[in-house]
Design a protein around this motif. Structure first.
Motif, mmCIF file in Angstrom:
data_model
loop_
_atom_site.group_PDB
_atom_site.id
_atom_site.type_symbol
_atom_site.label_atom_id
_atom_site.label_comp_id
_atom_site.label_asym_id
_atom_site.label_seq_id
_atom_site.Cartn_x
_atom_site.Cartn_y
_atom_site.Cartn_z
ATOM 1 N N LEU A 1 0.604 -1.418 0.516
ATOM 2 C CA LEU A 1 -0.314 -0.022 -0.107
ATOM 3 C C LEU A 1 0.366 0.851 -0.214
ATOM 4 C CD1 LEU A 1 -2.670 -1.333 2.478
ATOM 5 C CD2 LEU A 1 -2.686 -1.225 -0.003
ATOM 6 N N ASN A 2 2.097 1.078 0.504
ATOM 7 C CA ASN A 2 2.831 2.900 0.340
ATOM 8 C C ASN A 2 4.464 2.170 1.086
ATOM 9 O OD1 ASN A 2 1.827 1.617 3.639
ATOM 10 N ND2 ASN A 2 2.426 4.134 3.667
ATOM 11 N N VAL A 3 5.330 2.840 0.962
ATOM 12 C CA VAL A 3 6.170 3.266 1.771
ATOM 13 C C VAL A 3 6.520 3.934 2.502
ATOM 14 C CG1 VAL A 3 7.675 2.235 -0.512
ATOM 15 C CG2 VAL A 3 7.325 4.516 -0.579
ATOM 16 N N ASN A 4 7.917 4.241 2.958
ATOM 17 C CA ASN A 4 8.190 5.675 4.188
ATOM 18 C C ASN A 4 6.666 6.152 4.686
ATOM 19 O OD1 ASN A 4 10.085 5.786 2.643
ATOM 20 N ND2 ASN A 4 9.651 7.091 1.084
ATOM 21 N N GLY A 5 7.079 7.319 5.693
ATOM 22 C CA GLY A 5 5.681 7.944 6.889
ATOM 23 C C GLY A 5 5.995 7.785 7.890
ATOM 24 N N VAL B 1 13.954 10.668 14.187
ATOM 25 C CA VAL B 1 13.845 11.025 12.621
ATOM 26 C C VAL B 1 12.392 10.089 12.183
ATOM 27 C CG1 VAL B 1 14.659 8.606 13.501
ATOM 28 C CG2 VAL B 1 16.167 9.684 11.687
ATOM 29 N N ALA B 2 13.169 10.683 10.656
ATOM 30 C CA ALA B 2 11.401 9.575 9.810
ATOM 31 C C ALA B 2 12.422 8.420 9.628
ATOM 32 C CB ALA B 2 11.567 10.463 9.375
ATOM 33 N N SER B 3 11.503 7.314 9.574
ATOM 34 C CA SER B 3 11.460 5.775 8.736
ATOM 35 C C SER B 3 12.371 5.626 7.607
ATOM 36 C CB SER B 3 10.325 4.738 9.071
ATOM 37 O OG SER B 3 9.580 5.264 7.866
ATOM 38 N N GLN B 4 12.092 6.944 6.334
ATOM 39 C CA GLN B 4 12.684 6.987 5.431
ATOM 40 C C GLN B 4 14.059 7.994 5.693
ATOM 41 O OE1 GLN B 4 9.877 8.647 6.271
ATOM 42 N NE2 GLN B 4 9.545 10.689 4.752
ATOM 43 N N ASP B 5 14.392 8.341 7.014
ATOM 44 C CA ASP B 5 15.747 8.215 6.478
ATOM 45 C C ASP B 5 16.790 7.279 7.613
ATOM 46 O OD1 ASP B 5 15.655 11.660 6.398
ATOM 47 O OD2 ASP B 5 14.458 11.241 8.486
ATOM 48 N N LEU C 1 1.791 14.626 4.900
ATOM 49 C CA LEU C 1 1.386 14.155 3.531
ATOM 50 C C LEU C 1 2.041 14.305 2.529
ATOM 51 C CD1 LEU C 1 -2.230 12.834 2.883
ATOM 52 C CD2 LEU C 1 -0.021 11.063 2.556
ATOM 53 N N MET C 2 2.323 15.686 2.441
ATOM 54 C CA MET C 2 3.065 16.829 1.309
ATOM 55 C C MET C 2 4.581 16.408 1.599
ATOM 56 S SD MET C 2 0.701 17.209 -0.772
ATOM 57 C CE MET C 2 1.667 18.414 -1.647
ATOM 58 N N GLY C 3 5.002 16.166 2.844
ATOM 59 C CA GLY C 3 6.510 16.212 3.034
ATOM 60 C C GLY C 3 7.031 17.234 4.045
ATOM 61 N N ASP C 4 6.031 17.958 4.032
ATOM 62 C CA ASP C 4 6.472 19.164 5.068
ATOM 63 C C ASP C 4 6.254 18.679 6.737
ATOM 64 O OD1 ASP C 4 6.797 21.351 6.125
ATOM 65 O OD2 ASP C 4 4.768 22.752 4.954
ATOM 66 N N ILE D 1 12.025 19.120 4.781
ATOM 67 C CA ILE D 1 11.503 18.817 3.574
ATOM 68 C C ILE D 1 12.107 17.705 2.616
ATOM 69 C CG2 ILE D 1 10.523 19.550 1.477
ATOM 70 C CD1 ILE D 1 9.106 21.221 3.287
ATOM 71 N N TYR D 2 10.393 16.911 2.692
ATOM 72 C CA TYR D 2 11.507 15.665 2.172
ATOM 73 C C TYR D 2 9.852 15.610 0.906
ATOM 74 C CZ TYR D 2 12.633 13.577 6.920
ATOM 75 O OH TYR D 2 12.988 12.836 7.683
ATOM 76 N N ASP D 3 11.336 16.069 -0.298
ATOM 77 C CA ASP D 3 10.638 15.769 -1.945
ATOM 78 C C ASP D 3 10.535 15.082 -2.580
ATOM 79 O OD1 ASP D 3 13.309 15.485 -1.866
ATOM 80 O OD2 ASP D 3 14.376 17.679 -2.980
ATOM 81 N N ASN D 4 11.323 13.899 -2.216
ATOM 82 C CA ASN D 4 10.950 12.501 -3.427
ATOM 83 C C ASN D 4 10.858 11.390 -2.349
ATOM 84 O OD1 ASN D 4 13.698 12.485 -2.964
ATOM 85 N ND2 ASN D 4 14.237 12.138 -4.425
ATOM 86 N N ASP D 5 10.700 11.375 -0.754
ATOM 87 C CA ASP D 5 11.244 10.446 -0.221
ATOM 88 C C ASP D 5 9.912 10.743 1.304
ATOM 89 O OD1 ASP D 5 12.347 12.835 1.015
ATOM 90 O OD2 ASP D 5 14.084 11.383 1.981
ATOM 91 N N TYR D 6 8.920 11.360 0.849
ATOM 92 C CA TYR D 6 7.803 10.873 1.914
ATOM 93 C C TYR D 6 6.931 9.794 1.466
ATOM 94 C CZ TYR D 6 5.852 13.409 -2.289
ATOM 95 O OH TYR D 6 5.245 14.373 -3.758
ATOM 96 N N MET D 7 5.895 10.102 2.401
ATOM 97 C CA MET D 7 5.014 8.962 2.047
ATOM 98 C C MET D 7 4.279 8.712 0.391
ATOM 99 S SD MET D 7 1.715 7.885 4.305
ATOM 100 C CE MET D 7 2.804 7.502 5.487
ATOM 101 N N LEU D 8 4.340 7.462 -0.530
ATOM 102 C CA LEU D 8 4.670 7.594 -1.600
ATOM 103 C C LEU D 8 2.938 6.015 -1.093
ATOM 104 C CD1 LEU D 8 7.950 8.281 -3.167
ATOM 105 C CD2 LEU D 8 5.568 9.421 -2.791
#
Length: 403
Positions: A111-115, A221-225, A293-296, A307-314
């Motif tokens: 369903l998703n990655v990151n976030g 830290v965010a999980s995408q880090d 959701l917008m990476g902000d 700001i996460y611009d290409n690695d926020y929740m997708l």
């Protein structure tokens, strides 16, 4: 003798007839899908709200569930046909880490990655900043010396939040036996931190952002880090449902796939946040949901905004997100060995083969002109600790990380 034969034939006919009509009735039953109040339940919720289940000809009832253990039990008993679920839960349950060993829950699609995020209480504010991993251990050690106990929370043993928490601790050099790790359902995290039941937690959004908004915690830290584009939630289904109502499952998957595509359009995320923030769903401030959701990311603790611009929740990413990879299953099970949940390595490949419906996913993807990635079972690297995992040789990986 003839009477006995006739009675036998009548009995068999009756049994077959009843079974036939029960099967027909089951096919007409609505599909029951559960979710936990988290931002990444959006694909299921929005498939319902956008009328996509109806579009694909399947009636779906969506229900809010109280905990991951509750989701597990309802999927296994068939009370739920499927649910928004931690992708690693089926492997945790099957191996006996988070349930009765041998119990089968099937992964239909991702369903998703990151976030997700590691949130620390404001007791650590000014002592451990955003991604300052080298400061975690000395600060925790000082708190242990002063208060004798430090508690972290995750949401399910062997679940994704458990694995991100333990990987974070490993990167920070923190002895996992020195702290207490407890299980708390996602929507209860903020309230528990507010009354001092834990010093930090790992959970999905919006509960990291809500802690910041309420001024009781900050994002360390965010999980995408930890691992950019890591697998997170999956559509997990009851085994019997996947076999007996395959046509309905395909329809559900198509609707969810379309919802995932819709959610990856930035202009749709504000609308999604307003809907899933409502009480029947996540019951959290829409502005917090929308921002992350917008990476902000407002990090809290006067740390400013990341700001996460290409690695926020997708949710889709051209099909890269939704493919359920066996390599990710093997990685999760290797963590169970790494962190002492399992004394011996399980049969990684056999379990992944058993629980992942990858052939069904490929069929659905093809029917929707969605490209299936060709990277499964290839080595991949985690972002923060730089470890490389080769799914064909988890034993070599374990020798490195367990040193």
């Amino acid at each position: 003798m003839k009477t006995l034969i006739n009675k036998t034939i009548q009995s068999v006919f009756l049994i077959v007839t009843v079974a036939f009509f029960q099967s027909i009735a089951a096919q007409n039953d609505p599909v029951r899908l559960g979710f936990i109040p988290l931002t990444d339940c959006s694909p299921i919720v929005m498939a319902k709200e956008l009328g996509l289940f109806k579009k694909y000809g399947v009636e779906v009832v969506v229900t809010k569930e109280s905990s991951w253990a509750n989701v597990r039990d309802k999927i296994l008993t068939g009370e739920l046909d499927g649910a928004h679920c931690l992708y690693s839960m089926p492997f945790s349950v099957y191996t006996g880490v988070g349930g009765k060993a041998g119990s089968e829950m099937m992964i239909a699609m991702m369903l998703n990655v990151n976030g997700q995020a590691i949130t620390l209480s404001n007791d650590f504010c000014g002592k451990v900043g955003f991604k300052q991993m080298n400061k975690v251990t000395p600060v925790v050690a000082a708190k242990l010396k002063a208060e004798k106990e430090v508690t972290f929370a995750m949401t399910f043993p062997g679940g994704t939040h458990d694995l991100w928490l333990r990987n974070w601790m490993s990167v920070a050099g923190l002895n996992q036996k020195a702290v207490k790790i407890i299980t708390i359902p996602p929507p209860q995290m903020v309230a528990n931190m507010k009354v001092g039941n834990m010093d930090g937690y790992c959970v999905g959004e919006p509960w990291g952002g809500v802690a910041v908004k309420q001024g009781i915690g900050f994002t360390q830290v965010a999980s995408q880090d930890i691992w950019k584009d890591h697998p997170e939630k999956a559509l997990v289904v009851n085994k019997e449902f996947s076999a007996k109502r395959r046509t309905d499952l395909v329809k559900v998957m198509k609707a969810v796939m379309e919802a995932c595509k819709w959610l990856d359009v930035p202009s749709n995320r504000k609308k999604a946040a307003a809907i899933i923030g409502k009480a029947p769903y996540v019951n959290a401030p829409a502005d917090v949901i929308e921002a992350r959701l917008m990476g902000d990311y407002n990090l809290g603790c006067n740390q400013g905004v990341e700001i996460y611009d290409n690695d926020y929740m997708l949710f889709h990413k051209g099909g890269m997100v939704n493919y359920p990879r066996k390599s990710h299953a093997i990685w999760a099970m290797a963590q169970y060995v790494r962190f002492g949940y399992l004394k011996e390595a399980p049969n990684y490949t056999a379990i992944a083969d058993k629980l992942i419906l990858d052939d069904l996913y490929k069929e659905v993807a093809k029917s929707m002109n969605v490209k299936v990635p060709n990277d499964d079972m290839k080595p991949f690297a985690l972002t923060m600790d730089k470890t490389v995992f080769d799914p064909s040789n988890p034993a070599a990986y374990l020798k490195v990380v367990k040193k």
